[in-house]
Design an enzyme around this catalytic site. Structure first.
Site, PDB file in Angstrom:
ATOM      1  N   ARG A 224       3.674   9.587  -0.674  1.00 57.98           N
ATOM      2  CA  ARG A 224       4.264   8.356  -1.198  1.00 57.98           C
ATOM      3  C   ARG A 224       5.577   8.716  -1.881  1.00 57.98           C
ATOM      4  O   ARG A 224       5.706   9.782  -2.495  1.00 57.98           O
ATOM      5  CB  ARG A 224       3.334   7.686  -2.207  1.00 57.98           C
ATOM      6  CG  ARG A 224       2.124   7.002  -1.585  1.00 57.98           C
ATOM      7  CD  ARG A 224       2.492   5.794  -0.730  1.00 57.98           C
ATOM      8  NE  ARG A 224       1.337   5.088  -0.203  1.00 57.98           N
ATOM      9  CZ  ARG A 224       0.835   5.268   1.017  1.00 57.98           C
ATOM     10  NH1 ARG A 224       1.396   6.141   1.846  1.00 57.98           N
ATOM     11  NH2 ARG A 224      -0.207   4.562   1.418  1.00 57.98           N
ATOM     12  N   HIS A 272       8.515   5.983   7.266  1.00 55.63           N
ATOM     13  CA  HIS A 272       7.093   5.813   6.947  1.00 55.63           C
ATOM     14  C   HIS A 272       6.261   5.610   8.225  1.00 55.63           C
ATOM     15  O   HIS A 272       5.473   4.670   8.327  1.00 55.63           O
ATOM     16  CB  HIS A 272       6.860   4.655   5.966  1.00 55.63           C
ATOM     17  CG  HIS A 272       5.496   4.709   5.320  1.00 55.63           C
ATOM     18  ND1 HIS A 272       5.247   4.231   4.058  1.00 55.63           N
ATOM     19  CD2 HIS A 272       4.295   5.195   5.752  1.00 55.63           C
ATOM     20  CE1 HIS A 272       3.961   4.409   3.753  1.00 55.63           C
ATOM     21  NE2 HIS A 272       3.366   4.990   4.779  1.00 55.63           N
TER      22      HIS A 272
END
Ligand code: NDP
Ligand code: OXD
Length: 309
Positions: A224, A272
């Site tokens: 993250r 991502h």
């Protein structure tokens, strides 16, 4: 009994088709067309509307359609008695391992330098060490970190993992707890972050921790964005302490167009998609977990809300 698919950000895709193929009797609803709220017993979610999951009085379990649950756990209205199950899935794991192996190899073999040399028409056959002379550290020695470590060991890399509890994995030196983090970082020439984002791990890759890596180390963050203090990473890159970074996740996604990472010559940005949720792969696991619950068998991969993962 009905199942609810609820997401504000992920279009339904083909999960419904994949589930109905295997169980045509399933009463499948898609948020916000939930029908009678009393019918909903199972929820499949990714970024659901905050507060929504408190509306279903007969909800028995929430299946998060991703491994990371940090955003879901921000919704304090989710009833405490409803278990949250995070995604553990063969394709999710396999694709993350592809990503990690590819980028570890790119850093190990200095592919970014080779490509820069090609653009400059420069012939520089520099030497590279064999994999067994390269120390790789996997921060977050869990499902994803463990699988990536296993494949990297097969290639020959000198592997270590860091987790909360000590682990036993062939070819991987296990470090655990905060006390052992400095020693783990000091040996990690290529650092891969696969931690969950929690109150404990947020900002873990700050100036102090980056400085503990050996000079010239590379960083791969596929966990993250909140794990990295961006200004500290940029400073470490600019000072040469960190040679290169590959980043798949960011504080703000999509990464804003004016963010310095986009144009940094020693940063690789990926959108991502290190790994994704593959409907055909996850459907059998979701049906099996629902069957377990109905039969009174324990659920696997239940999130510990206190721990945050
Ligand atoms: P796991 O829960 O299986 O593994 C997490 C690991 O982190 C465990 O080894 C755990 O230790 C360790 N850990 C957690 N907190 C601490 C701490 N405070 N100190 C030391 N170690 C800690 O998760 P997964 O491997 O399934 O997923 C990891 C993350 O990857 C997800 O949370 C998600 O954010 C990210 N992800 C990113 C994707 C992408 O496309 N970029 C795709 C999928 C996931 P222990 O085992 O001892 O509990
Ligand atoms: C996940 C992700 O957490 O895709 O599964 O990021």
């Amino acid at each position: 009994m009905a199942v609810l698919y609820s997401s504000r950000s992920l279009p339904e895709g083909d999960l419904k088709g994949e589930l109905l193929k295997r169980d045509p009797t399933l009463d499948y609803r898609i948020w916000p067309d939930t029908g009678a709220v009393e019918d909903i017993e199972f929820a499949f979610v990714w970024n659901p509307e905050p507060g929504d999951l408190a509306r279903y009085p007969n909800l028995k379990v929430i299946f998060n359609l991703g491994a990371g649950v940090e955003k879901l756990l921000l919704d304090k209205s989710i009833p405490a008695h409803v278990p949250i199950v995070r995604l553990v899935d063969r394709a999710l794991t396999a694709c993350m391992t592809e990503y990690v192996v590819m980028h570890v190899l790119r850093h190990h073999r200095r592919q970014v330098d080779i490509e820069a040399n090609q653009r400059a028409r420069k012939w520089d056959p520099f030497e590279m060490p064999p994999a067994w002379e390269r120390k790789v550290g996997v921060l977050g020695h869990g499902v994803l970190g463990g699988d990536a470590a296993e494949k990297l060991v097969h290639i020959g890399f000198d592997l270590a993992g860091w987790s909360r509890h000590a682990k036993t994995q062939a070819g991987v030196v296990s470090y655990h707890g905060w006390d052992q983090l400095p020693a783990f970082l000091a040996r990690s020439e290529i650092l891969v972050c696969l931690l969950p984002l929690t109150a404990d791990t947020a900002g873990i890759l700050d100036a102090k921790r980056l400085a503990m890596l050996p000079r010239g180390a590379s960083v791969i963050n596929a966990a993250r964005g909140g794990h990295v203090v961006d200004k500290d990473l940029l400073a470490a890159l600019d000072s040469g302490h960190i040679a290169q970074a590959t980043l798949d996740v960011f504080h703000q996604e999509p990464l804003p167009a004016d963010h310095p990472y986009w144009a940094h010559p020693r940063v690789t940005v990926t959108p991502h998609n290190a790994s994704l949720t593959y409907d055909a792969s996850v459907a059998p696991g979701l049906l099996a977990a629902m069957a377990d619950l109905k039969a009174g068998r324990p659920l696997a991969n239940v999130v510990d809300r206190g721990r945050g993962y």
